[in-house]
Motif scaffolding. Structure first.
Motif, short mmCIF file in Angstrom:
data_model
loop_
_atom_site.label_atom_id
_atom_site.label_comp_id
_atom_site.label_asym_id
_atom_site.label_seq_id
_atom_site.Cartn_x
_atom_site.Cartn_y
_atom_site.Cartn_z
N VAL A 109 0.86 -1.18 0.00
CA VAL A 109 0.00 0.00 0.00
C VAL A 109 0.90 1.23 0.00
CG1 VAL A 109 -1.78 1.26 1.24
CG2 VAL A 109 -1.78 -1.24 1.29
N MET A 110 0.75 2.06 -0.99
CA MET A 110 1.58 3.27 -1.08
C MET A 110 0.99 4.36 -0.21
SD MET A 110 4.04 2.48 -3.05
CE MET A 110 4.72 4.10 -3.34
N THR A 111 1.86 5.10 0.44
CA THR A 111 1.42 6.23 1.25
C THR A 111 2.48 7.31 1.23
OG1 THR A 111 0.56 6.90 3.41
CG2 THR A 111 2.33 5.30 3.42
N ARG A 112 2.07 8.53 1.41
CA ARG A 112 3.00 9.65 1.52
C ARG A 112 2.93 10.15 2.96
NH1 ARG A 112 4.71 11.15 -3.43
NH2 ARG A 112 3.41 10.55 -5.19
N LEU A 113 4.08 10.21 3.59
CA LEU A 113 4.13 10.66 4.98
C LEU A 113 5.07 11.85 5.11
CD1 LEU A 113 4.52 7.19 6.75
CD2 LEU A 113 2.42 8.53 6.46
N ARG A 114 4.68 12.78 5.93
CA ARG A 114 5.55 13.92 6.24
C ARG A 114 6.53 13.48 7.32
NH1 ARG A 114 4.11 17.49 2.72
NH2 ARG A 114 1.93 17.95 2.36
N VAL A 125 -1.15 0.18 12.13
CA VAL A 125 -2.51 -0.09 11.65
C VAL A 125 -3.17 -1.16 12.52
CG1 VAL A 125 -3.84 -1.01 9.71
CG2 VAL A 125 -2.05 0.69 9.31
N SER A 142 7.85 -0.26 6.55
CA SER A 142 6.64 -0.97 6.12
C SER A 142 6.07 -1.79 7.27
CB SER A 142 6.98 -1.86 4.93
OG SER A 142 5.88 -2.62 4.54
N GLU A 144 5.45 11.88 10.81
CA GLU A 144 4.97 10.50 10.71
C GLU A 144 6.12 9.54 10.41
OE1 GLU A 144 3.48 12.97 8.78
OE2 GLU A 144 1.57 13.22 9.81
N ARG A 145 7.06 9.95 9.53
CA ARG A 145 8.21 9.10 9.24
C ARG A 145 9.07 8.90 10.48
NH1 ARG A 145 8.73 12.72 4.82
NH2 ARG A 145 10.73 13.43 5.68
N LEU A 175 4.58 0.51 9.92
CA LEU A 175 3.27 1.02 9.54
C LEU A 175 2.18 -0.04 9.72
CD1 LEU A 175 1.66 3.39 8.48
CD2 LEU A 175 2.22 2.68 6.16
#
Length: 168
Positions: free
Chosen positions: A100-105, A132, A125, A108-109, A128
């Motif tokens: 699942v692709m996601t963009r994190l600032r 979840v 990965s 969050e990283r 994350l």
């Protein structure tokens, strides 16, 4: 979802499970989990006996499960995974792990990197996925209510004007 669960309830051999299987569906996968009768073993050996019962069922039903999965995949357009519950033991097999692709600032990283640096996870990965799962466990009631609301929206949308009537 009810159509898929109903199809599996009607398609699976009656002797496989105690009752109808639990069927969960998302965009990628259908997971079918059935309850097996627990062996009559007490004490420390109970969990091992339950795992053994699941393993036996998995091996004994492999060919039929593969044929049923192929039918379901053609019919519903999603992969099928299987599992079983026996007593207190639950095992899933052949289920998907979907990227699942996601963009994190950066904030969050940094959370993910802290989990990796602390050894809680081996990668961003995995960290994350851990987050979840944690949200799912602690917010299960809220997530369930949200799923019900989304389902109601889908039901109302399906009752709307017929496709091709020009309405959008």
């Amino acid at each position: 979802m009810d159509t898929i669960a109903g199809w599996f309830a009607g398609r699976l051999p009656d002797e496989w499970f105690d009752g109808a299987p639990e069927v969960t569906v998302d965009r990628d996968e259908i997971v079918v989990v059935g309850r097996l009768p627990a062996p009559e073993v007490d004490g420390d050996g109970a969990r091992a006996a339950e795992s053994g019962r699941i393993k036996r069922w998995r091996e004994d039903t492999r060919g039929k499960r593969m044929r049923i999965a192929d039918e379901a995949e053609r019919r519903f357009g999603a992969k099928v995974a299987w599992g079983a519950v026996c007593g207190e033991t639950r095992q899933l097999f052949t289920n998907l792990s979907v990227p699942v692709m996601t963009r994190l600032r950066q904030p969050e990283r940094r959370v993910l990197d802290t989990l990796v640096d602390a050894g809680v996870a081996r990668s961003r990965s995995e960290a994350l996925a851990w987050c979840v799962r944690l949200v799912g466990q602690h917010e299960n009631e809220w997530i369930g209510r949200l799923r019900e609301a989304v389902s109601a929206v889908h039901d109302v949308r399906d009752e709307g004007p017929a496709a091709g009537s020009g309405a959008r």
